[in-house]
Design a protein around this motif. Structure first.
Motif, PDB file in Angstrom:
ATOM      1  N   ALA A   7       0.843  -1.189   0.000  1.00  0.00           N
ATOM      2  CA  ALA A   7       0.000   0.000   0.000  1.00  0.00           C
ATOM      3  C   ALA A   7       0.882   1.244   0.000  1.00  0.00           C
ATOM      4  CB  ALA A   7      -0.911   0.006   1.219  1.00  0.00           C
ATOM      5  N   LEU A  82      -5.949  -1.215   4.209  1.00  0.00           N
ATOM      6  CA  LEU A  82      -7.324  -1.656   3.970  1.00  0.00           C
ATOM      7  C   LEU A  82      -7.835  -1.133   2.626  1.00  0.00           C
ATOM      8  CD1 LEU A  82      -9.023  -1.272   7.488  1.00  0.00           C
ATOM      9  CD2 LEU A  82      -8.191  -3.358   6.382  1.00  0.00           C
ATOM     10  N   ASP A  83      -7.524   0.109   2.324  1.00  0.00           N
ATOM     11  CA  ASP A  83      -7.947   0.678   1.043  1.00  0.00           C
ATOM     12  C   ASP A  83      -7.325  -0.093  -0.121  1.00  0.00           C
ATOM     13  OD1 ASP A  83      -9.448   2.591   2.330  1.00  0.00           O
ATOM     14  OD2 ASP A  83      -7.972   4.203   2.083  1.00  0.00           O
ATOM     15  N   ASP A  84      -6.036  -0.372  -0.013  1.00  0.00           N
ATOM     16  CA  ASP A  84      -5.342  -1.066  -1.094  1.00  0.00           C
ATOM     17  C   ASP A  84      -5.875  -2.479  -1.284  1.00  0.00           C
ATOM     18  OD1 ASP A  84      -2.804  -0.714  -2.918  1.00  0.00           O
ATOM     19  OD2 ASP A  84      -2.660  -2.742  -2.081  1.00  0.00           O
ATOM     20  N   ALA A  85      -6.250  -3.118  -0.164  1.00  0.00           N
ATOM     21  CA  ALA A  85      -6.763  -4.492  -0.228  1.00  0.00           C
ATOM     22  C   ALA A  85      -8.252  -4.547  -0.570  1.00  0.00           C
ATOM     23  CB  ALA A  85      -6.511  -5.195   1.101  1.00  0.00           C
ATOM     24  N   GLY A  86      -8.889  -3.391  -0.693  1.00  0.00           N
ATOM     25  CA  GLY A  86     -10.301  -3.341  -1.035  1.00  0.00           C
ATOM     26  C   GLY A  86     -11.214  -3.785   0.095  1.00  0.00           C
ATOM     27  N   ILE A  87     -10.799  -3.548   1.328  1.00  0.00           N
ATOM     28  CA  ILE A  87     -11.573  -3.961   2.495  1.00  0.00           C
ATOM     29  C   ILE A  87     -12.257  -2.741   3.099  1.00  0.00           C
ATOM     30  CG2 ILE A  87     -11.431  -4.948   4.813  1.00  0.00           C
ATOM     31  CD1 ILE A  87      -8.982  -6.551   3.783  1.00  0.00           C
ATOM     32  N   GLU A  88     -13.591  -2.772   3.089  1.00  0.00           N
ATOM     33  CA  GLU A  88     -14.359  -1.619   3.542  1.00  0.00           C
ATOM     34  C   GLU A  88     -14.328  -1.470   5.060  1.00  0.00           C
ATOM     35  OE1 GLU A  88     -18.956   0.027   3.270  1.00  0.00           O
ATOM     36  OE2 GLU A  88     -18.213  -1.386   1.766  1.00  0.00           O
ATOM     37  N   ARG A 112     -14.796   2.099   9.735  1.00  0.00           N
ATOM     38  CA  ARG A 112     -13.945   1.036   9.211  1.00  0.00           C
ATOM     39  C   ARG A 112     -13.756  -0.116  10.198  1.00  0.00           C
ATOM     40  NH1 ARG A 112     -11.172   3.184   4.734  1.00  0.00           N
ATOM     41  NH2 ARG A 112     -10.916   0.992   4.149  1.00  0.00           N
TER      42      ARG A 112
END
Length: 262
Positions: A7, A82-88, A112
């Protein structure tokens, strides 16, 4: 399903992260000056979930900028992962300095964080209970072998150490440059989330070892009194690395808490 990613933090620092398993996401945050390897002994306890770990800046495969680090900044790095992994949103479990960072994640980014687990941690030096000066002086010595010996005694009981020769995953990332270790120490020592703790909206479980001298157990009830929907559980006989030595008890407490409807 496993994998690794990188990330990009707001300041351009590259933060390495690791994904394992499938299911509801659980972020695991390591202690000061440690990489994701901190979680190696217990990560499998959370099978049936998608676990997310990261290498703090200064450790592991992440960049190691010689700039000011802070627990609040580390929290921003967690969100970048989390953003990079697509986890809301995810459950978050942080121990030691990772617990300090987790406080900021939950307070700054409430949307989050589903559920929060804080292990062997503190609200910070202004209000928290800190380790004694004798321990601080011992850990400041130049001799690494001496430091490691003292750290192991703070982490585990003598009886456990006698039957578990290692390797130990809680002594810090040996690849860290000296300046990065110093940056981590200052970040943890300067942590102060006291004013933000009442803003945490996530149901929270606080775990601590009763015999923890590295981060005194009195911090557990202190945090529980400050966070609105929180409860504390102190594990008798456990020291700072309760999550490892008392793995069967601690991991079950976390699994039960995360599975409880709210």
């Amino acid at each position: 399903m496993g994998g690794m990613g990188t990330a990009l933090a707001a300041d351009g620092t590259r933060i390495a992260y690791q994904l394992e398993g499938e299911g509801s996401p659980l972020v695991l945050l390591a202690g000061q000056a440690n990489s994701h390897r901190w979680w190696d002994p217990v990560r499998e306890d959370f099978g049936g979930r998608r676990t997310i770990t990261l290498d703090w800046r200064g450790t592991g495969d992440s960049d190691r900028p010689d700039v000011v680090y802070s627990t609040e900044g580390f929290a921003d790095d967690v969100i970048a992962v989390l953003d990079d992994a697509g986890i809301e949103d995810a459950d978050v479990y942080g121990t030691s300095m990772g617990g300090r960072v987790a406080q900021w994640v939950a307070a700054k980014y409430p949307e989050r964080v589903r559920r929060l687990v804080l292990g062997c941690t503190s609200p910070g030096k202004k209000h928290g209970y800190e380790r004694g000066q004798e321990i601080r002086r011992a850990l400041a010595q130049a001799d690494q072998a001496g430091r490691d010996s003292i750290l192991l005694d703070l982490m585990y009981t003598p009886s456990w150490l006698a039957t578990h020769p290692g390797p130990y995953y809680v002594l810090g990332d040996s690849t860290m440059p000296t300046y990065a270790r110093g940056r981590h120490l200052v970040a943890s020592n300067n942590h102060d989330a006291w004013d933000e703790l009442p803003k945490i909206k996530s149901p929270t479980l606080i775990l601590h070892g009763a015999d923890d001298l590295f981060s005194p157990a009195a911090n557990a009830e202190l945090l529980a009194s400050r966070i609105p929907d929180a409860r504390a559980h102190v594990i008798p006989g456990a020291r700072h690395a309760y999550s490892h030595e008392y793995q069967a008890i601690a991991s079950q407490l976390v699994r039960d808490f995360l599975a409880t409807p709210h």
